[in-house]
Design a protein around this motif. Structure first.
Motif, PDB file in Angstrom:
ATOM      1  N   HIS A   1       0.819  -1.216   0.000  1.00  0.00           N
ATOM      2  CA  HIS A   1       0.000   0.000   0.000  1.00  0.00           C
ATOM      3  C   HIS A   1       0.852   1.265   0.000  1.00  0.00           C
ATOM      4  O   HIS A   1       0.418   2.315  -0.447  1.00  0.00           O
ATOM      5  CB  HIS A   1      -0.927   0.016   1.221  1.00  0.00           C
ATOM      6  CG  HIS A   1      -0.177   0.253   2.485  1.00  0.00           C
ATOM      7  ND1 HIS A   1       0.540  -0.727   3.120  1.00  0.00           N
ATOM      8  CD2 HIS A   1       0.019   1.383   3.205  1.00  0.00           C
ATOM      9  CE1 HIS A   1       1.129  -0.221   4.187  1.00  0.00           C
ATOM     10  NE2 HIS A   1       0.837   1.054   4.264  1.00  0.00           N
ATOM     11  N   GLN A   2       2.098   1.136   0.472  1.00  0.00           N
ATOM     12  CA  GLN A   2       2.962   2.302   0.581  1.00  0.00           C
ATOM     13  C   GLN A   2       3.584   2.710  -0.752  1.00  0.00           C
ATOM     14  O   GLN A   2       4.011   3.831  -0.928  1.00  0.00           O
ATOM     15  CB  GLN A   2       4.081   1.929   1.547  1.00  0.00           C
ATOM     16  CG  GLN A   2       4.477   3.015   2.481  1.00  0.00           C
ATOM     17  CD  GLN A   2       5.504   2.453   3.439  1.00  0.00           C
ATOM     18  OE1 GLN A   2       5.199   1.642   4.320  1.00  0.00           O
ATOM     19  NE2 GLN A   2       6.743   2.845   3.248  1.00  0.00           N
TER      20      GLN A   2
ATOM     21  N   ARG B   1       3.267   5.999   5.620  1.00  0.00           N
ATOM     22  CA  ARG B   1       2.041   6.519   6.211  1.00  0.00           C
ATOM     23  C   ARG B   1       0.872   5.651   5.784  1.00  0.00           C
ATOM     24  O   ARG B   1       0.955   4.894   4.809  1.00  0.00           O
ATOM     25  CB  ARG B   1       1.826   7.949   5.780  1.00  0.00           C
ATOM     26  CG  ARG B   1       2.004   8.117   4.250  1.00  0.00           C
ATOM     27  CD  ARG B   1       1.561   9.446   3.737  1.00  0.00           C
ATOM     28  NE  ARG B   1       2.293  10.548   4.318  1.00  0.00           N
ATOM     29  CZ  ARG B   1       1.710  11.644   4.801  1.00  0.00           C
ATOM     30  NH1 ARG B   1       0.410  11.755   4.761  1.00  0.00           N
ATOM     31  NH2 ARG B   1       2.430  12.629   5.302  1.00  0.00           N
ATOM     32  N   LYS B   2      -0.225   5.813   6.528  1.00  0.00           N
ATOM     33  CA  LYS B   2      -1.409   5.004   6.230  1.00  0.00           C
ATOM     34  C   LYS B   2      -2.318   5.726   5.247  1.00  0.00           C
ATOM     35  O   LYS B   2      -2.974   5.105   4.424  1.00  0.00           O
ATOM     36  CB  LYS B   2      -2.192   4.789   7.536  1.00  0.00           C
ATOM     37  CG  LYS B   2      -1.911   3.478   8.204  1.00  0.00           C
ATOM     38  CD  LYS B   2      -2.977   3.216   9.241  1.00  0.00           C
ATOM     39  CE  LYS B   2      -2.715   1.913   9.958  1.00  0.00           C
ATOM     40  NZ  LYS B   2      -3.288   1.891  11.284  1.00  0.00           N
ATOM     41  N   TYR B   3      -2.388   7.048   5.383  1.00  0.00           N
ATOM     42  CA  TYR B   3      -3.363   7.813   4.589  1.00  0.00           C
ATOM     43  C   TYR B   3      -2.661   8.735   3.600  1.00  0.00           C
ATOM     44  O   TYR B   3      -1.478   9.006   3.740  1.00  0.00           O
ATOM     45  CB  TYR B   3      -4.269   8.616   5.534  1.00  0.00           C
ATOM     46  CG  TYR B   3      -4.894   7.735   6.592  1.00  0.00           C
ATOM     47  CD1 TYR B   3      -5.887   6.810   6.247  1.00  0.00           C
ATOM     48  CD2 TYR B   3      -4.450   7.758   7.901  1.00  0.00           C
ATOM     49  CE1 TYR B   3      -6.436   5.967   7.203  1.00  0.00           C
ATOM     50  CE2 TYR B   3      -4.994   6.917   8.864  1.00  0.00           C
ATOM     51  CZ  TYR B   3      -5.983   6.026   8.514  1.00  0.00           C
ATOM     52  OH  TYR B   3      -6.511   5.187   9.457  1.00  0.00           O
ATOM     53  N   GLN B   4      -3.424   9.197   2.624  1.00  0.00           N
ATOM     54  CA  GLN B   4      -2.921  10.111   1.582  1.00  0.00           C
ATOM     55  C   GLN B   4      -1.664   9.570   0.905  1.00  0.00           C
ATOM     56  O   GLN B   4      -0.740  10.317   0.571  1.00  0.00           O
ATOM     57  CB  GLN B   4      -2.622  11.478   2.186  1.00  0.00           C
ATOM     58  CG  GLN B   4      -3.882  12.168   2.694  1.00  0.00           C
ATOM     59  CD  GLN B   4      -3.567  13.506   3.303  1.00  0.00           C
ATOM     60  OE1 GLN B   4      -2.696  13.594   4.174  1.00  0.00           O
ATOM     61  NE2 GLN B   4      -4.261  14.533   2.848  1.00  0.00           N
TER      62      GLN B   4
END
Ligand code: ATP
Length: 629
Positions: free
Chosen positions: A325-326, A370-373
């Motif tokens: 996801h990163q 990071r998890k978001y954006q």
């Protein structure tokens, strides 16, 4: 092969007799006869499918915590495993390592202290404040759960507990926090005090038994192959599958032939091959020992192992966690530029400025963690994937192909552009060629070089740090030795200005052969006030009552507090010397080890496992080279 009398055998398997459906009589040998056998004895099945009680595991864990001997620890685990069914053995392995599934799967209960406290309060029927105050008094929520009264202990099996934790791990969406609390509370209410202690520790990821992957592999070898000496094929299977549970189950079901046949599998990471280091660049040709040396650019980014299965791409970090996801951009480049339908690639993700054509430092890339954006940040900080190896292509493993063959195939299956390409490199036969390429790399802002053997046997050695790959970095030319990644195993109490925190941290190197940690320095300098204030919190979950079984210290170095060997710290030192205080490469006759002088804190290496720390052999090598000048 181990020698056991009937008496030994009975005590060895005593606790599992209760779980056996097969009449225990079949194990009875005439008491006068001493016999020699492997576990289980040929033709005898020791387990009853799927009924290992969680209480059996908990009492073994209590004994593991009480031992200060690594050998005893291995034997205790071997006994446990020998009496476990193939249906349960993987779970037992994960639990012993404090996990509920192989690390790379990312399946964790993800329960924080507050959730655990709430579950304990429900199970014990007390107020949350009571739980917190007992935990403060005892220093641990696991102990608090054990000491507070529970419901009615049932007969939890390891499978019940595993199912419960999987449900907790999978809970998501609205109401999931409550469901997690409820599930944990239900298990606690059905558990005995020791079971409750380990349920909480498993839930919060703070098991601290001190057993590592290699301890488990030794125990498997001892349990099913007669001796620890039989570990290598198990270790190999683990290195290519990263799943001890799989190795254990296969060993029990299909023996060594089955283990040897465990294949490289897509979406299951291979443990990365690592680089060695030398203290003089001129040592590289001799150390590497091949007439042709590939000198590759060394990038300062994040190691990424990419698995491509058609359009399905999974990316694993150096610690084998799924970081797909990163890096959506890297996954896309792989889909578009790798022509093989299936492939496993090894390489480095680096932040790259396409306007100036320059590589950016590691810290820039880390802003993408990071998890978001994620997509927005990926646009601002584009990553490029520099591929240095190919481990699998179109259904075929390349691990046993030499480096030139792997590289040739890599160049066939990769259509390069500036977002994805094989590493830049040159081929040379001598030191001049190495130095020349190194200087061009430094000029272009790269970190250094990695020299690779092109010999016939330059196979990809999963999980190994051998002389086939040697790194040389720009910061090696200083007076200081290279930084070491050390494992913190204890601390002295802080006094004066440091009251309330720790004084100095006792740091150790890892000895892979023996699977133990040997101390090399006390670390008290280089910390900012903020670092110091953060120490108690950082080590809160790792305090243990006694010396961990895999930690070796001299009486002079015994710290005020012991920590489970988990946290890794990067340390800069000025010199390695002989010392009667530290046990690194301990010479029992001269009663001396090696110590790092004037150590300074550089940074925490939270992404690194204790077993990936600097090895005692590396420290010995640094010492030898320095002495030779
Ligand atoms: P290590 O990975 O050896 O434990 P480390 O994380 O401290 O050590 P370095 O000492 O900087 O990292 O060097 C090794 C790392 O360099 C590799 O793990 C890999 O991520 C990275 N690397 C960059 N370029 C290359 C290359 N061309 N070949 C192999 N590794 C490379």
């Amino acid at each position: 092969m181990s020698c056991f009398s009937y008496e030994n055998f009975r005590s060895f398997h005593g606790e599992i007799f209760e779980n056996l459906r097969i009449p225990a009589l079949i194990y009875v040998l005439p008491p006068w006869r001493t016999t020699t056998f492997k576990y289980p004895p040929a033709g005898v099945t020791l387990w009853n499918r799927g009924t290992v009680k969680f209480s059996t595991l908990a009492s073994c864990f209590e004994r593991l915590e009480a031992t200060s001997s690594r050998n005893e620890m291995t034997t205790l685990i071997a006994r446990l495993l020998a009496g476990t069914s193939p249906d349960d053995i993987a779970i037992v392995c994960y639990f012993t390592l404090g996990m509920i599934a192989p690390g790379y799967s990312g399946i964790v209960p993800g329960i924080g202290e507050r959730t655990a406290a709430a579950a304990i309060a429900i199970a014990a029927g007390v107020d949350l404040k009571v739980v917190d105050s007992v935990a403060r008094e005892l220093g641990d929520y696991g102990d608090a759960a054990a000491s507070l009264a529970g419901g009615a202990p049932g007969a939890l099996t390891v499978r019940d507990v595993h199912r419960g934790f999987l449900a907790i791990a999978r809970a998501s969406g609205p109401g999931s926090a409550d469901r997690k609390v409820q599930t944990l509370a239900e298990m606690l209410a059905a558990a005995t005090p020791p079971e409750r202690r380990y349920l909480v520790r498993l839930a919060t990821g703070e098991m601290r038994l001190g057993a590592g992957d290699m301890t488990l592999l030794d125990a498997l070898a001892e349990a099913f192959l007669g001796s620890k000496a039989a570990r290598p094929p198990l270790e190999h299977a683990y290195n290519i599958s990263s799943d001890i549970g799989l190795v254990a189950r296969t060993l029990q079901e299909s023996g060594l032939p089955g283990v040897r046949a465990i294949p490289v599998t897509l979406h299951r990471p291979i443990r990365p091959m690592l680089t060695q280091r030398v203290s003089r660049i001129s040592d590289i040709p001799e150390r590497i020992g091949s007439s042709t040396i590939a000198v590759e650019e060394k990038y300062d980014g994040e190691r990424i192992q990419a698995h491509k299965d058609g359009d399905d791409v999974t990316l694993f970090s150096r610690r084998l966690t799924d970081v797909t996801h990163q890096y959506p951009d890297i996954a896309r480049h792989i889909r578009q530029h790798v022509t093989a339908d299936t492939a496993i690639l090894d390489g480095e993700a680096v932040a790259f400025d396409h306007e100036t054509g320059t590589y950016q430092p590691f810290q820039t890339l880390m802003r993408r963690r990071r998890k978001y954006q994620v997509s927005e940040v990926a646009r601002d900080i584009p990553a490029t994937y520099r591929v240095f190896d190919l481990l699998y292509a179109d259904g075929e493993s390349y691990l046993r192909r030499n480096y030139p063959e792997r590289r040739a195939r890599l160049e066939e299956v990769l259509i390069p552009d500036e977002r994805i390409s094989p590493t830049g490199r040159t081929l040379t036969g001598d030191l001049d060629g190495i130095v020349e390429f190194y200087l061009t790399c430094i000029e272009r802002g790269l970190e250094g070089i990695v020299c690779k053997s092109c010999a016939e046997d330059s196979f990809y050695r999963a999980g190994a740090r051998e002389w086939q790959w040697i790194k040389w970095k720009s910061d090696y030319g200083t007076d200081l030795v290279d930084t070491l990644d050390l494992v913190v195993v204890g601390a002295s109490a802080g006094r004066g200005k440091r009251a309330g925190t720790y004084g100095s941290l006792l740091c150790a190197a890892y000895s892979p052969g023996e699977d133990i940690f040997q101390t090399v320095c006390g670390l008290g300098t280089g910390f900012t006030d903020v670092d110091l204030a953060d120490l108690p919190q950082r080590f809160a979950g790792l305090r243990v009552d006694r010396q961990p079984a895999r930690v070796m210290v001299t009486p002079q170095a015994v710290p005020d507090f012991w920590f489970a060997p988990v946290r890794v710290v990067e340390v800069l030192g000025s010199e390695i010397t002989e010392s009667p205080v530290h046990t690194c490469n301990w010479d029992p006759e001269r009663r001396r080890g090696l110590a790092l002088r004037f150590p300074r804190f550089v940074r925490w290496r939270d992404e690194r496992s204790a077993e990936a720390a600097t090895t005692t052999t590396e420290v010995a090598e640094m010492f030898r080279r320095r002495r030779e000048g």
